[in-house]
Design an enzyme around this catalytic site. Structure first.
Site, mmCIF file in Angstrom:
data_model
loop_
_atom_site.group_PDB
_atom_site.id
_atom_site.type_symbol
_atom_site.label_atom_id
_atom_site.label_comp_id
_atom_site.label_asym_id
_atom_site.label_seq_id
_atom_site.Cartn_x
_atom_site.Cartn_y
_atom_site.Cartn_z
ATOM 1 N N GLU A 1 3.809 5.205 -7.354
ATOM 2 C CA GLU A 1 3.261 3.867 -7.604
ATOM 3 C C GLU A 1 3.022 3.642 -9.098
ATOM 4 O O GLU A 1 3.050 4.560 -9.903
ATOM 5 C CB GLU A 1 1.940 3.676 -6.853
ATOM 6 C CG GLU A 1 2.083 3.271 -5.394
ATOM 7 C CD GLU A 1 2.400 1.784 -5.233
ATOM 8 O OE1 GLU A 1 2.667 1.114 -6.252
ATOM 9 O OE2 GLU A 1 2.382 1.307 -4.085
ATOM 10 N N ASN B 1 -6.086 0.670 -5.233
ATOM 11 C CA ASN B 1 -4.668 0.561 -4.924
ATOM 12 C C ASN B 1 -3.935 -0.044 -6.117
ATOM 13 O O ASN B 1 -3.956 0.528 -7.193
ATOM 14 C CB ASN B 1 -4.458 -0.259 -3.639
ATOM 15 C CG ASN B 1 -3.055 -0.146 -3.090
ATOM 16 O OD1 ASN B 1 -2.493 0.953 -3.078
ATOM 17 N ND2 ASN B 1 -2.477 -1.243 -2.642
ATOM 18 N N ASP C 1 5.013 -5.303 -1.614
ATOM 19 C CA ASP C 1 4.316 -4.175 -2.231
ATOM 20 C C ASP C 1 4.099 -4.466 -3.709
ATOM 21 O O ASP C 1 3.675 -5.561 -4.059
ATOM 22 C CB ASP C 1 5.106 -2.892 -1.979
ATOM 23 C CG ASP C 1 4.209 -1.653 -1.910
ATOM 24 O OD1 ASP C 1 3.269 -1.548 -2.714
ATOM 25 O OD2 ASP C 1 4.459 -0.788 -1.058
#
Length: 296
Positions: free
Chosen positions: A15, A104, A205
């Site tokens: 990520e 996140n 995403d």
């Protein structure tokens, strides 16, 4: 257009790719492995491990080698050590809405404020306990901006900094919103639906922005990266050789390479996607917008 494998990283959840222009290197994190990763075309890969899961990063202005990061318990300043570990200095702890949460997706606005969301790690629960925070240089704490989210994701800011984008990746939502953004005060207003991704392939995403004001977002579960025009029209979809692309970022000397990190799910047959968890590069024929540093 064929995706090029940059690194067979085998990340559990790769990520937050960030192109570091001064180093001409790509940085990203592997959330469950608690690592900050670096790749340079001539020097190869490097990795540093932290004490908590690292979800998102941005470089710190005026602090060479340092990063701001959203982790499990709050926001931290990270500095890589020569022994392969990370020195972590707390910046702003956060009282999560429920146990079992972490940060996140996150990135800086054009003024250098860090925007970051939180989520329940048990995604299957579908609990609307996710929140969106902002944090500016010199703040004592992170400021709560939005709540009632499940998996906040897809943060991005238009090239002029006047529009903010945010998605929710949960299968029950799969929406991308746009906000009018007051750059002077760091306040988003006028939330409206930008893209309903329920009928499109892949869950929304992580995202990136190009110089034309188009919004690029990974279609998780579909092996695609989608480009949406400023009016929310799907312009094109580019394939990567894995099912779960996680986030994209423009990089390279001319910011014309779209790097894509991905997820390597455990406990499933990966024979049809052996490169899951890898980092890939696409040449989309457009250039990206430089990412601001925190506090810059």
């Amino acid at each position: 257009m064929k995706a090029e494998l940059v690194l067979d990283a085998r990340n559990g959840t790769g990520e937050s790719p960030v192109w570091h222009a001064a180093e001409q290197a790509l940085y990203w994190v592997d959330i469950p492995a608690r690592t900050l990763n670096r790749w340079h075309a001539s020097e190869g890969p490097a990795q540093w491990r932290g004490d908590e899961m690292i979800a998102c990063i941005a470089p710190r202005a005026g602090q060479p080698g340092e990063w701001i990061a959203g982790m499990e318990s709050g926001l931290f300043s990270l500095r890589p050590r020569t022994d392969g570990t990370l020195a972590a200095t707390p910046l702003a702890p956060v009282a999560h809405a429920a146990p079992g949460m972490r940060f996140n997706d996150g990135r800086c606005d054009r003024q250098g404020r860090f925007w970051v969301g939180t989520m329940l790690m048990d995604m299957a629960a579908g609990a609307r306990v996710g929140r969106l925070y902002s944090y500016a240089q010199g703040d004592d704490s992170a400021t709560l901006r939005l709540d009632d989210l499940i998996v906040p994701n897809g943060l991005a800011f238009s090239p002029d900094g006047r529009t903010m984008y945010l998605s929710d990746s949960h299968p029950s939502v799969q929406a991308v919103w746009a906000f009018d953004y007051d750059a002077d005060t760091g306040t988003p207003r006028n939330q409206r639906l930008f893209v309903d991704m329920q009928p499109l392939p892949g869950r929304p995403d992580g995202a990136a922005m190009d110089v034309d004001g188009c919004y690029w977002i990974c279609g998780n579960d579909a092996g695609l990266v989608h480009r949406f025009t400023p009016d929310g029209r799907l312009d094109r979809s580019l394939a990567v050789p894995v099912k779960k692309p996680a986030m994209c970022a423009f990089g390279g000397p001319n910011l014309d390479t779209l790097f894509v990190t991905s997820i390597r799910p455990g406990g499933v047959d990966l024979s049809d996607q052996p490169l899951a968890g890898g980092v890939f590069a696409l040449r989309p024929g457009v250039t990206g917008v430089p990412e601001p540093a925190f506090g810059g």
